[in-house]
Design an enzyme around this catalytic site. Sequence first.
Site, mmCIF file in Angstrom:
data_model
loop_
_atom_site.group_PDB
_atom_site.id
_atom_site.type_symbol
_atom_site.label_atom_id
_atom_site.label_comp_id
_atom_site.label_asym_id
_atom_site.label_seq_id
_atom_site.Cartn_x
_atom_site.Cartn_y
_atom_site.Cartn_z
ATOM 1 N N GLU A 236 20.332 43.027 71.303
ATOM 2 C CA GLU A 236 19.150 43.830 71.655
ATOM 3 C C GLU A 236 19.484 45.316 71.803
ATOM 4 O O GLU A 236 18.644 46.183 71.574
ATOM 5 C CB GLU A 236 18.550 43.259 72.943
ATOM 6 C CG GLU A 236 17.276 43.904 73.361
ATOM 7 C CD GLU A 236 16.717 43.285 74.636
ATOM 8 O OE1 GLU A 236 16.661 42.046 74.744
ATOM 9 O OE2 GLU A 236 16.348 44.052 75.539
ATOM 10 N N THR A 285 12.992 47.612 80.513
ATOM 11 C CA THR A 285 13.430 46.904 81.729
ATOM 12 C C THR A 285 14.907 47.163 82.020
ATOM 13 O O THR A 285 15.357 46.943 83.130
ATOM 14 C CB THR A 285 13.254 45.377 81.614
ATOM 15 O OG1 THR A 285 14.076 44.886 80.555
ATOM 16 C CG2 THR A 285 11.822 44.983 81.356
ATOM 17 N N ARG A 292 22.922 44.147 84.206
ATOM 18 C CA ARG A 292 22.406 42.889 84.738
ATOM 19 C C ARG A 292 23.593 42.124 85.298
ATOM 20 O O ARG A 292 24.521 41.785 84.575
ATOM 21 C CB ARG A 292 21.704 42.076 83.654
ATOM 22 C CG ARG A 292 21.112 40.801 84.180
ATOM 23 C CD ARG A 292 20.263 40.073 83.147
ATOM 24 N NE ARG A 292 19.541 38.998 83.810
ATOM 25 C CZ ARG A 292 20.075 37.817 84.113
ATOM 26 N NH1 ARG A 292 21.297 37.539 83.768
ATOM 27 N NH2 ARG A 292 19.365 36.914 84.758
ATOM 28 N N GLU A 329 17.375 33.318 79.545
ATOM 29 C CA GLU A 329 15.999 33.806 79.641
ATOM 30 C C GLU A 329 15.029 32.735 79.141
ATOM 31 O O GLU A 329 15.259 32.106 78.130
ATOM 32 C CB GLU A 329 15.866 35.087 78.812
ATOM 33 C CG GLU A 329 14.627 35.876 79.155
ATOM 34 C CD GLU A 329 14.660 37.302 78.586
ATOM 35 O OE1 GLU A 329 15.429 37.549 77.654
ATOM 36 O OE2 GLU A 329 13.907 38.135 79.109
#
Length: 372
Positions: A236, A285, A292, A329
């Site tokens: 990503e 985000t 994270r 996720e």
Amino acid sequence: MNSPSESTHGSEGKKAQIRAIRFAHPGNLMARYFSEDYFNSLDESKRARMWQIIKTGIENPDSQMGAYAQSSGDYEDFEPLLEPMIRDYHNIPRDQEIEQKHDWSATTSNCNLEDIDPVLNGVSMRVRVGRNLAAFPLPGAMTKAHRLEFEVLMIKAFTALQGDSQFGGTYFSLTPGSSHVIDADAYQRRVAAHQMFKDMGGDPYLVSAGISSDWPFGRGMYVSSSEDFIVWVGEEDHLRIMSMRQGGDLAALFGRLHDGLEKFAKLIPPFAHSSRYGYVTSCPTNLGTAMRASLHLPLPKLTEGGSHLERATKAALDFGLSVRGAGGEHSDAGQGGLVDISPRARLGVTETEIMQCLYKGTAALWSLEKTS
Ligand code: ARG
């Protein structure tokens, strides 16, 4: 080329879709903050860029965010749309400056989950940061040639890192024909070991944004011989740099990532970074620290044996944590109610604060589980 009437028609259709999404999916932040007045004020080229950014949120109405930046300038160029979405997600009130500071000092402190409960000594812990190079478009806008060129650049850096006593390791490429290529079985084993990312074609949000395009070209991973320092290439974000361990020592985990990150960053061109939004990432985000930090915690009571995540999710929110299934996720809780918890905030907090939030949140959730 669309004729003017066609493109107007296209825009009107999309605006109507967004109005419908705003009504049916109030959680979609793109739809919530999309302003037709703002859109109408843009010139043709900016309108086209805006559609690319929010295509994912239109095609996937259940999106939580509903946008992926396509170039690192997008956050400034489309501020009237993206800033309110960012404030909402990261919980930054309108009268507060958005500002990103970095601080890794807690990596030398004592922060061990065993101090919460001695049984928390073999916890699966992971911390990652997203990074993108200023010199390339973000993944959604990369051509196949960009992806290949980017991977070649990274392979040079990994080759330089290979001889390092602490971070030496191996690069595995998914690019067909690459001299570093691994076969499908070896790839699947790395996925099963949670070291490598899944086929991005399975994520409709990424597909709509163009982020998964040209799969599997330009994709791969570097893993240290110790297997606890990993770099993803071409997911990503251009890079996802992470440390993974079983244990309880959060400070050591963060320290490991920080050391590896510093070493690796010296071998590659500069990251895209802004004083307001911190490290620029595809997904709003992840801005800021782009970090994270997560661990797998067994919460059998709070999840009713793993069948329901709602109660744990609600409780965790009070401690600033998000809960997802242990399978990643959009997954359900694993056996024995194993869930993945991570501090929700990434922007406007430092790396140290994220680590402290994870530690304190774990302590709080653990005590709630025990008294349930
Ligand atoms: N684009 C998706 C959404 O808006 C995912 C957002 C967060 N996840 C991520 N992998 N960036 O719901």
